[in-house]
Design a protein around this motif. Structure first.
Motif, short mmCIF file in Angstrom:
data_model
loop_
_atom_site.label_atom_id
_atom_site.label_comp_id
_atom_site.label_asym_id
_atom_site.label_seq_id
_atom_site.Cartn_x
_atom_site.Cartn_y
_atom_site.Cartn_z
N ALA A 36 0.81 -1.22 0.00
CA ALA A 36 0.00 0.00 0.00
C ALA A 36 0.84 1.27 0.00
O ALA A 36 0.33 2.35 -0.26
N PRO A 54 1.57 6.79 -1.59
CA PRO A 54 0.57 5.73 -1.68
C PRO A 54 0.80 4.94 -2.97
O PRO A 54 1.07 5.53 -4.02
N MET A 56 -1.26 3.62 -4.85
CA MET A 56 -2.25 4.01 -5.87
C MET A 56 -1.77 5.23 -6.67
O MET A 56 -2.18 5.42 -7.80
#
Length: 71
Positions: A36, A54, A56
């Motif tokens: 993550a 992050p 993402m």
């Protein structure tokens, strides 16, 4: 984005394949055990801070670098 004051506390650093060769423009990432989060540090300062992105956000950034979309 957060930071780690002493990046040497992490042990799975690898140099980015897109870092400069002998010019000293090297990034290292420690993306092995933290799916993550992706810590990133300057290879010239291994005990200095690391920025933690992050995952993402990191994945699209790496994709853009690979495609040459940032230059």
């Amino acid at each position: 984005m957060t930071s780690i004051p002493d990046a040497s506390a992490l042990t799975d650093w690898r140099k980015s394949s897109y870092s400069g060769g002998s010019s000293g423009e090297c990034l290292e990432v420690d993306d092995a055990a933290r799916p993550a989060r992706v810590p990133v540090r300057d290879s010239k300062n291994p005990t200095g801070p690391a920025l933690v992105f992050p995952a993402m956000a990191w994945a699209p950034f790496v994709g853009a670098v690979k495609c040459g979309d940032l230059g």
